[in-house]
Write a protein that holds these residues in place. Structure first.
Motif, short mmCIF file in Angstrom:
data_model
loop_
_atom_site.label_atom_id
_atom_site.label_comp_id
_atom_site.label_asym_id
_atom_site.label_seq_id
_atom_site.Cartn_x
_atom_site.Cartn_y
_atom_site.Cartn_z
N GLU A 138 -5.57 -6.96 -3.22
CA GLU A 138 -6.52 -6.19 -4.03
C GLU A 138 -7.81 -6.12 -3.26
O GLU A 138 -8.61 -7.05 -3.29
CB GLU A 138 -6.73 -6.89 -5.37
N LEU B 16 0.49 -5.94 -8.11
CA LEU B 16 -0.60 -5.69 -9.05
C LEU B 16 -1.36 -4.38 -8.74
O LEU B 16 -1.62 -3.58 -9.64
CB LEU B 16 -1.52 -6.90 -9.07
N LYS B 20 -1.76 -1.19 -11.32
CA LYS B 20 -3.04 -0.57 -11.70
C LYS B 20 -3.05 0.91 -11.33
O LYS B 20 -3.58 1.74 -12.07
CB LYS B 20 -4.20 -1.32 -11.04
N ASP B 24 -3.74 3.74 -14.03
CA ASP B 24 -4.91 4.60 -13.82
C ASP B 24 -4.53 6.07 -13.68
O ASP B 24 -5.35 6.95 -13.93
CB ASP B 24 -5.69 4.17 -12.56
N GLU B 55 -1.98 -10.97 -15.51
CA GLU B 55 -3.08 -10.04 -15.27
C GLU B 55 -2.61 -8.59 -15.46
O GLU B 55 -3.31 -7.77 -16.05
CB GLU B 55 -3.65 -10.28 -13.85
N GLY B 56 -1.41 -8.30 -14.97
CA GLY B 56 -0.85 -6.96 -15.11
C GLY B 56 -0.64 -6.58 -16.58
O GLY B 56 -0.95 -5.47 -17.00
N ARG B 58 -2.18 -7.81 -19.13
CA ARG B 58 -3.49 -7.63 -19.75
C ARG B 58 -4.07 -6.26 -19.40
O ARG B 58 -4.55 -5.53 -20.25
CB ARG B 58 -4.44 -8.74 -19.28
N TYR B 59 -3.95 -5.90 -18.13
CA TYR B 59 -4.51 -4.63 -17.65
C TYR B 59 -3.87 -3.45 -18.39
O TYR B 59 -4.56 -2.55 -18.86
CB TYR B 59 -4.28 -4.49 -16.15
N ALA B 60 -2.55 -3.49 -18.51
CA ALA B 60 -1.83 -2.37 -19.14
C ALA B 60 -2.07 -2.34 -20.65
O ALA B 60 -2.45 -1.31 -21.22
CB ALA B 60 -0.34 -2.48 -18.83
N SER B 62 -4.34 -3.68 -22.52
CA SER B 62 -5.70 -3.44 -23.00
C SER B 62 -6.05 -1.95 -22.92
O SER B 62 -7.03 -1.50 -23.48
CB SER B 62 -6.71 -4.26 -22.19
N ARG B 63 -5.22 -1.19 -22.21
CA ARG B 63 -5.42 0.26 -22.13
C ARG B 63 -4.39 1.00 -22.97
O ARG B 63 -4.16 2.19 -22.79
CB ARG B 63 -5.34 0.72 -20.68
#
Ligand code: SF4
Lengths: 150, 337
Positions: A138, B16, B20, B24, B55-56, B58-60, B62-63
């Motif tokens: 990242e 990851l 994203k 996105d 983390e992935g 959460r990222y997905a 939360s959107r």
């Protein structure tokens, strides 16, 4: 939204490679290694990935500049190889534009490979590992420069 | 066409950054796997450890997007617990669904985690509505992914005869041998997608460059030879050029990619619930490029069904990232069955 700078596909004239190949290979080898080690120090490369690279020999050749770099990974850091083995464990070859497109994540390595713009030779599993390791990094967000955003 | 009837866009995530990139660029859901042989893209350095997975998710989520976890290989003798643990982990981390192929594991998941949504993986090789309905009756499967071997009419026939949601492949490399039933990789290397989670594992692959040519070998077997200006493909037996009856050609399959943009309206009309993009082994760049263009196409379809036209820009971006030099409709448009 930040507008991406688009790197076009280009090939430098053959004369550059002919001259470049004769120049000392140290300056850009050191630049490449410094870049890789900076990535290690920023903890962008997972430790378990580095252990897979430990002791393996790598070769990167920029075809149209004639630039060549032999290096290895020892004790978790990248180091130049003074007397490289005949055949490195893994060799990447491409023109400068392809390497730049890869690093900027503008082109996908498999795409470049299918189109024969990137050649990967040697230990295929190691190659896949390196590719996937770089894909999983990242990168920190680059600061938005006024000239490149709209 | 109303938004609800537009198929969901399911995108691959091997890392990851790829996850994203998918979110996105407009994926409705991403699918991913653990870093081990419980999924069919078990490649060196690919996939998610627990931290990246949390983390992935959460990222997905939360959107407002979904995460589907593929645990789609077959539990190997004496190691059932590894696969069961993978399912337990999925339930604990709160993924939106797991994609399974092994009936024993489907049974385990259905009993142990009755609230966990189950999808039948393409590796489960369900090609008929009877197979899909069996998975629904026995394990409460809510969605099935159909292999890339059915014609559009056959897909429609499945959809008409089941209440299980149907997901089909929309873009990516083709695996023609009725996924889950292919023995080519095992024949050459002793390892296959269903056992170790990879077709033609990298350690058996050798690319050899000689002036003017590149040679590909799989465990010593010559698969193909490319001239310097010829497009290359993945080193799978099915995409090799072989000598048959004195002629050397792609005896099993041309190295082409699937692309359904042209028939997107038909796919939506017959009631496909979701379109899957192949390529967890590909980079975040590929995921971003494909997701963006498929999203644009689906949005265009949602706006103006009657006037839907494939835009040249979508097509050229998608052809660029394809394996081989051509894109096809695969089996969907095949006149024979
Ligand atoms: S050999 Fe080809 S058809 Fe068989 S599993 Fe591999 S990709 Fe699929």
């Amino acid at each position: 939204m930040g507008k991406k700078i688009s790197i076009p596909k280009f090939q430098l004239p053959a004369i550059i490679a002919r001259i470049g190949g004769k120049l000392p290979q140290w300056p850009h080898t050191m630049t490449l290694i410094a870049g890789l080690n900076a990535t290690v120090k920023m903890k962008l490369l997972p430790v378990e990935s580095l252990s897979v690279l430990e002791g393996r020999s790598f070769f990167v050749e920029v075809l149209d500049t004639g630039g060549k770099a032999h290096f290895t990974c020892r004790d978790g850091l990248f180091r130049p190889l003074f007397s490289p083995a005949q055949t490195p464990d893994l060799a990447f070859r491409a023109n400068l534009s392809a390497f730049m497109q890869l690093l900027a994540r503008q082109e996908d390595p498999d795409t470049l490979f299918f189109n024969r713009e990137l050649s990967i030779e040697g230990d295929t599993e190691l190659g896949l590992y390196v590719k996937n390791m770089l894909d999983a990094v990242e990168w920190p967000q680059l600061p938005k420069l006024p000239g490149f955003s709209h | 066409m109303s938004r609800e009837k537009i198929p969901q866009l399911i995108c691959p995530a091997g890392s990851l950054p790829a996850l994203k990139a998918a979110i996105d660029n407009g994926a409705d859901a991403v699918y991913l796997g653990y870093k081990n042989d419980t999924n069919a893209r078990n490649f060196a350095g690919l996939n998610f450890d627990e931290k990246a997975m949390r983390e992935g998710i959460r990222y997905a989520q939360s959107r407002g997007r979904h995460v589907l976890l593929a645990i789609n290989t077959f539990a190997q003798p004496g190691r059932d617990a590894d696969w069961q643990r993978a399912v337990d982990g999925a339930a604990e981390m709160g993924v939106d669904a797991v994609i399974l192929a092994d009936v024993g594991l489907l049974d385990y998941a259905a009993r142990r985690h009755p609230d966990l949504r189950l999808h039948l993986s393409v590796q489960g090789s369900a090609t008929s509505y009877e197979a899909v309905n069996f998975a629904q009756r026995e394990f409460g499967v809510r969605r099935a992914v159909l292999p890339r071997v059915l014609t559009l009419a056959q897909v429609e026939n499945v959809i008409t005869n089941t209440s299980v949601e149907i997901e089909v492949f929309g873009f990516g490399s083709l695996c023609v041998m009725n996924e889950g039933r292919c023995w080519l990789s095992s024949y050459a290397t002793g390892e296959s997608p269903n056992t170790v989670g990879a077709c033609s594992p990298a350690k058996y692959v050798k690319w050899e460059k000689t002036p003017g040519q590149m040679t590909t070998r799989l465990n010593g077997i010559l698969i193909d030879r490319f001239d310097d200006n010829e497009a290359a493909g993945y080193p799978t037996l099915c995409k090799g050029r072989f000598e048959v009856g004195g002629e050397t050609y792609y005896a099993l399959e041309e190295p082409t990619s699937l692309n359904v943009l042209e028939i997107l309206p038909d796919i939506a009309r017959i009631g496909v619930a979701a379109i899957k993009i192949e390529g967890r082994q590909r980079s975040p760049t590929y995921v971003a490029q494909v997701t963006k263009n498929m999203r644009a196409a689906l949005d265009a379809l949602a706006r103006e069904e009657g006037q839907y036209r494939v835009e040249a820009a979508w097509q050229s971006e998608l052809s660029k990232v394809s394996e081989g030099s051509q894109v096809t409709l695969g089996a969907y448009s095949r006149p024979w069955r």
